[in-house]
Design a protein around this motif. Structure first.
Motif, PDB file in Angstrom:
ATOM      1  N   UNK A   1       1.100  -1.013  -0.181  1.00  0.00           N
ATOM      2  CA  UNK A   1      -0.294   0.250  -0.282  1.00  0.00           C
ATOM      3  C   UNK A   1       0.669   1.224   0.041  1.00  0.00           C
ATOM      4  N   UNK A   2       0.796   1.766  -0.916  1.00  0.00           N
ATOM      5  CA  UNK A   2       1.634   3.438  -1.153  1.00  0.00           C
ATOM      6  C   UNK A   2       3.187   2.819  -0.583  1.00  0.00           C
TER       7      UNK A   2
ATOM      8  N   UNK B   1       2.981  12.739   7.006  1.00  0.00           N
ATOM      9  CA  UNK B   1       2.717  11.518   8.154  1.00  0.00           C
ATOM     10  C   UNK B   1       3.520  10.553   8.377  1.00  0.00           C
TER      11      UNK B   1
ATOM     12  N   UNK C   1       2.137   8.242   5.560  1.00  0.00           N
ATOM     13  CA  UNK C   1       1.316   7.255   5.585  1.00  0.00           C
ATOM     14  C   UNK C   1       0.564   7.545   3.386  1.00  0.00           C
ATOM     15  N   UNK C   2       2.062   7.826   2.797  1.00  0.00           N
ATOM     16  CA  UNK C   2       1.496   7.942   0.876  1.00  0.00           C
ATOM     17  C   UNK C   2       3.052   7.828   0.794  1.00  0.00           C
TER      18      UNK C   2
ATOM     19  N   UNK D   1       4.493   0.552   1.352  1.00  0.00           N
ATOM     20  CA  UNK D   1       4.591   0.028   2.201  1.00  0.00           C
ATOM     21  C   UNK D   1       4.335  -1.707   2.201  1.00  0.00           C
TER      22      UNK D   1
ATOM     23  N   UNK E   1      -1.336   2.505  -5.309  1.00  0.00           N
ATOM     24  CA  UNK E   1       0.204   3.812  -4.344  1.00  0.00           C
ATOM     25  C   UNK E   1      -0.867   4.707  -5.108  1.00  0.00           C
ATOM     26  N   UNK E   2      -0.214   5.761  -3.876  1.00  0.00           N
ATOM     27  CA  UNK E   2      -1.622   6.292  -4.321  1.00  0.00           C
ATOM     28  C   UNK E   2      -2.585   7.363  -4.110  1.00  0.00           C
ATOM     29  N   UNK E   3      -3.872   5.902  -4.571  1.00  0.00           N
ATOM     30  CA  UNK E   3      -4.616   7.000  -5.053  1.00  0.00           C
ATOM     31  C   UNK E   3      -5.636   7.050  -3.552  1.00  0.00           C
ATOM     32  N   UNK E   4      -6.405   8.336  -4.007  1.00  0.00           N
ATOM     33  CA  UNK E   4      -7.061   9.400  -3.154  1.00  0.00           C
ATOM     34  C   UNK E   4      -8.810   9.121  -3.717  1.00  0.00           C
TER      35      UNK E   4
ATOM     36  N   UNK F   1      -7.554   5.703  -0.683  1.00  0.00           N
ATOM     37  CA  UNK F   1      -7.920   4.733  -1.273  1.00  0.00           C
ATOM     38  C   UNK F   1      -6.976   3.484  -2.056  1.00  0.00           C
ATOM     39  N   UNK F   2      -6.142   3.623  -1.822  1.00  0.00           N
ATOM     40  CA  UNK F   2      -5.429   1.855  -1.723  1.00  0.00           C
ATOM     41  C   UNK F   2      -5.946   0.905  -1.067  1.00  0.00           C
TER      42      UNK F   2
ATOM     43  N   UNK G   1      -0.306  13.976   3.371  1.00  0.00           N
ATOM     44  CA  UNK G   1      -0.418  11.977   3.779  1.00  0.00           C
ATOM     45  C   UNK G   1       0.995  11.908   3.959  1.00  0.00           C
TER      46      UNK G   1
ATOM     47  N   UNK H   1      -8.885   9.683   3.404  1.00  0.00           N
ATOM     48  CA  UNK H   1      -8.920   9.923   2.257  1.00  0.00           C
ATOM     49  C   UNK H   1      -8.015   8.163   1.017  1.00  0.00           C
TER      50      UNK H   1
END
Ligand SMILES: NC(=O)c1ccc[n+]([C@@H]2O[C@H](COP(=O)([O-])OP(=O)(O)OC[C@H]3O[C@@H](n4cnc5c(N)ncnc54)[C@H](O)[C@@H]3O)[C@@H](O)[C@H]2O)c1
Ligand SMILES: NC(=O)c1ccc[n+]([C@@H]2O[C@H](COP(=O)([O-])OP(=O)(O)OC[C@H]3O[C@@H](n4cnc5c(N)ncnc54)[C@H](O)[C@@H]3O)[C@@H](O)[C@H]2O)c1
Lengths: 556, 556
Positions: free
Chosen positions: A80-81, A120, A122-123, A83, A101-104, B465-466, A117, B463
């Motif tokens: 996931x992004x 933090x 998270x992405x 990770x 990856x990078x889906x928002x 969405x991965x 993100x 937000x």
């Protein structure tokens, strides 16, 4: 761990440290993406395209490698992004890695929220092939640029050989720097206007450009002589496109092709305004960004106006994906979009046949393996002069970066036939180790990007992203080795959604089965997507190749 | 073909017209979604939730059915926004259908662009279970509402039994109309304020509400008496929440729970302003929409202010997914978000264990099959009093709509154990025909929706969405029968991305294999998504259940 510097090189050869070649391939290709020969900034895990990364951070990188080494042949790792978040039970016909990856969620799909993100942790930004572990260095952009020139030539002159023709373009930076060599490979004389002399010097050093010229008269004289001798060559002219294009036009000279790949996508930190020296511009950029931007956009308007005038005078003019038409229009050039983008003009007809930037890499690390596949491709597709010429040129001019690799635009039907033969060559030991087949996300059926790949679709479906999602799902169903779904590649957050797939040919029957599914459905999606949108070439291809489209009218 | 009216009923029994039970199940569930007992507006192919459709148009519907009938057990049908676009070769462990509905590149992901595409017949709105063929009628919302009340009760009073407690809420429309029955099922006295008397009358006729009362004094008196007798009951009070909530508060009465499910998401065509009669309001809506909207939002501000005052007075107050806090805040109620949404408050702890709206339907069409699965569930999960009570109540109060079905919130571990037993019951003939297992997209690991399901995530990843994309990919890899990826369900275009999966238990070993993969990875994604975000319950669940998360600190 963030600051540990390590130099990453993919292992090569036939000894593997994973429980299967598929996992080993994923590991090697991830490492290869971060090879200093391949990656732009490996210390930051950045592969290419601004901040396109291969893993979220070093800890994630280490854990992906560690997990791949333990991963069974009926398990799947989820990333996931960048990770590694989970491993779940699957089966041997399923992918070993699934990547998002990078889906928002759309209402939050902008750079501000992304950076929030990212701050933090998270992405990460996956770009296209960075986060999906199938970037192969400069060869990709070189081949893509070569192909655009060649297709433009075919369209205008009915011939892929541009000998004696003149291409006028702008920009010799990261991506745009492929232009001089690509133009020369296509046989043309290519004149590239670049405001920064150092960029031209660099390309000359790299063997990507032949001549540096400092004034227009010399450049035009040289171009004319080379054209008359039918000699392929590249000339870098120091200057600003916004001035130079106008001047060339006003002298009554009409190049055969006019385009531009300066960094017009960014009027502040990219494009350089005219009516001042580069030094003055750099000064102004700092001292008064607002004024800079305004002058920059005004220069783009001049630049585009000259391109429009070339078009009126009979040149083949196209936008090369830098958004320059948009800014010119903003500044009052109402008919800025009178010349087309390169995708609808030259690339889409290829997409309609399922063609796109297909590529493969040799896990052996041995260039001989690629030369053997080159020979196979030349033999199997001997009637395709562009392909044969590309391989010929690439062998001479493309330097290996990391694992030896080849890019080649193959379409529906050809991809799986070729891969099956290669798989046999792996099985029989003709090739030293397995081959990895992949492609850019910028492929025929795997991207929705209304400002680039899906600009101006015939039916208006530019923004429909069901297609890349179906592409990822069907490739997962078919058993690709790893599959990825990304957002924001190429054109930035909010503007694209796209999918990737990579398939390992390890010489087994299982690999052949997967090739027979994935390398049919993957380019097949491209044909279907364009046939559904009403493109004749795609409808014809679907029918000839017996692609099953339940709603395609048989009489059509 | 658009205007052909047909009444669609799923076939039942053991004769199939497809080449396998999986294809047959997809066909029956699609048809079941359009059964007039199930669908809101079957003539327009609308299943539920505004314009949530099962197929793009009648021609698409017919072609989906025809294609499913011919589809081999190693082929996969691709559906793009309700249109069958292609069939590709896959294998028996792959899904038979892959669906992508309403997905739009983020910068174009709004209703305007959607409607533009819909007008050109290029897209449909799939909602969540409408376009993915696993809607089962009113039972879903009833169970979800019941569960929210029960979880609120557990949180506040440590007990799922709400006997003697008072719930105050608003709205008795399409979805909100489940509240009176759900509150009663939970044992409470529930007072529902509804401005439109006809809506209450309708719910009384349907057996969803016990009493209609026209003035507040009577309602409060009745509620008090029922509470004192510990008698579960529902009272519909004709009135406007914005007035009535304030009045109840000012009388010093503090209900145990206060919420609201009026149509506040839409200030113009939904919510009704106060200080005027319903008739006057409907008049104003037409004559002066601007003024209406302003008065409507002002009423919401009053409404929310009263809810905040109830909270101060000690009531358990929560938002029930209608966005009322947002409008109140817009109108100056700065602390509108002081009371939480129902998801973070009650549902997320369940999501952390992989629990969510799991459901199954009997392809035999025979309610006996469901009763047998009910018995199994009660036996297997005897210690779960909420589940046992739900099944008990549901058997008494839920009317069958289309194919008999049951909804039951099962979590990680329980879903696959239960489904394996059911698969055995199919194999042994205890059940007459296969069972279809599915769930809402509003599930623990399959949705990104920052205003609802992923509101206020602990790490701020609302937000991202991965997660739903990985969910769809891993369920495809595992071999779910059909998998879907949608955009915009529940909260509208731009605000959510989510995935669905359905799995057919036909009694075979192959089905058992798939259950052992998909019903592990699917709820597993929920645990992983929440553990990754830092929720203790999820981290604990992941560890106890040995879910492999490479980056989960073992010491944590
Ligand atoms: N296929 C595609 O769609 C595609 C592929 C690659 C790049 N691009 C686009 O092409 C552009 C260039 O990419 P890049 O990676 O080479 O960027 P870059 O910044 O590395 O290079 C741009 C070059 O343009 C020069 N330049 C700027 N303004 C100029 C002016 N007025 N006159 C002359 N030269 C000027 C700069 O000095 C620089 O060397 C970008 O907008 C990129 O998005 C599109
Ligand atoms: N779990 C969830 O998050 C969830 C589930 C279902 C519905 N919802 C939300 O709940 C809301 C209601 O959904 P619905 O399908 O029942 O809508 P609906 O329009 O069918 O019903 C709403 C009812 O509220 C009444 N109403 C409007 N203004 C009122 C007022 N001021 N005072 C009293 N009554 C008033 C209307 O007369 C109507 O009967 C929507 O906003 C929906 O999005 C959320």
């Amino acid at each position: 761990m963030e600051n540990v510097k390590q130099i990453i090189k993919s292992p090569t050869g036939t000894e593997i440290s994973c429980k299967g070649w598929t996992q080993e391939a994923a590991m090697r290709m991830l490492m290869n993406n971060l090879d200093p020969e391949v990656a732009e900034n490996p210390d930051e895990l950045v592969v290419y395209g601004g901040i396109g990364k291969a893993a979220r951070n070093w800890e994630s990188y280490e854990q992906i490698i560690a997990t791949l080494k333990e991963l069974e042949n009926d398990e799947t790792l989820l990333v996931q992004s960048g990770k590694p978040v989970a491993v779940f039970p699957t089966h041997e016909n399923a992918p070993r890695v699934l990547i998002a990856n990078s889906n928002l969620v759309p209402a939050w799909a902008n750079w501000d929220h992304f950076y929030e993100l990212e701050d933090k942790d998270l992405m990460m930004y996956g770009q296209m092939t960075a986060g999906s572990w199938i970037y192969i260095g400069a060869q990709g952009i070189l081949q893509g640029t070569y192909l655009s020139f060649v297709e433009a030539g075919k369209k205008v002159f009915g011939s892929a050989d541009l000998r004696g023709k003149l291409i006028l373009t702008g920009g010799m930076g990261g991506m745009s720097g492929a232009q001089p060599l690509a133009g020369k490979m296509a046989g043309a004389v290519i004149l590239v206007v670049e405001v920064d002399k150092k960029r031209i010097e660099r390309k000359i050093k790299e063997g990507y450009c032949d001549y540096l010229v400092e004034n227009l008269d010399d450049a035009l004289k040289m171009a004319k002589e080379l054209q008359e001798k039918n000699e392929p060559a590249s000339i870098g002219l120091v200057g600003n496109c916004a001035d130079i294009y106008r001047e060339i036009h006003d002298r009554g000279i009409v190049p055969d092709f006019v385009t531009d790949q300066t960094s017009a996508h960014d009027p502040l930190n990219g494009y350089v305004p005219n009516h001042m020296s580069l030094e003055e511009a750099l000064q102004l950029r700092k001292s008064d960004p607002k004024v800079y931007e305004q002058k920059s956009k005004q220069a783009m308007a001049d630049h585009v106006q000259a391109m429009l005038d070339f078009q009126t005078a009979g040149a083949e003019v196209f936008d090369y994906g830098n958004n320059i038409r948009k800014y010119a229009q903003e500044m009052g050039v109402e008919n800025a979009f009178d010349f087309p983008g390169f995708v609808p003009a030259y690339i889409r007809p290829l997409f309609c046949e399922g063609k796109g930037p297909f590529r493969w890499a040799a896990l052996s690390g041995d260039p001989e393996d690629i030369y053997k596949t080159d020979a196979l491709a030349k033999e199997m597709f001997a009637e395709d002069e562009v392909l044969v010429n590309w391989i010929h040129m690439a062998q001479k001019m493309v330097k290996w970066q990391g694992l030896p690799a080849r890019i080649c635009w193959l379409g529906y039907g050809d991809r799986h036939r070729f891969a099956l033969k290669v798989n046999e060559m792996v099985a029989s030991g003709v090739l030293k180790a397995p081959i990895v087949f992949g492609r850019d996300h910028l492929d025929s059926g795997s991207v929705a990007s209304p400002n680039r790949e899906t600009e101006g679709m015939k039916d208006g479906s530019d923004a429909v992203s069901d297609w890349p999602i179906l592409n990822a799902l069907v490739n997962t169903a078919g058993g690709a080795s790893w599959v990825s779904v990304h957002h924001g590649g190429g054109v930035g957050m909010g503007y694209s959604q796209h999918a990737g797939q990579v398939l390992v040919a390890d010489g087994t029957k299982l690999a052949a089965d997967k090739i027979n599914r994935v390398l049919i459905s993957d380019p097949g999606m491209g044909v279907v997507r364009h046939a559904d949108a009403g493109y004749d070439i795609a409808i014809k291809t679907a029918k000839e190749q017996n692609i099953h489209m339940p709603m395609l009218k048989t009489e059509g």
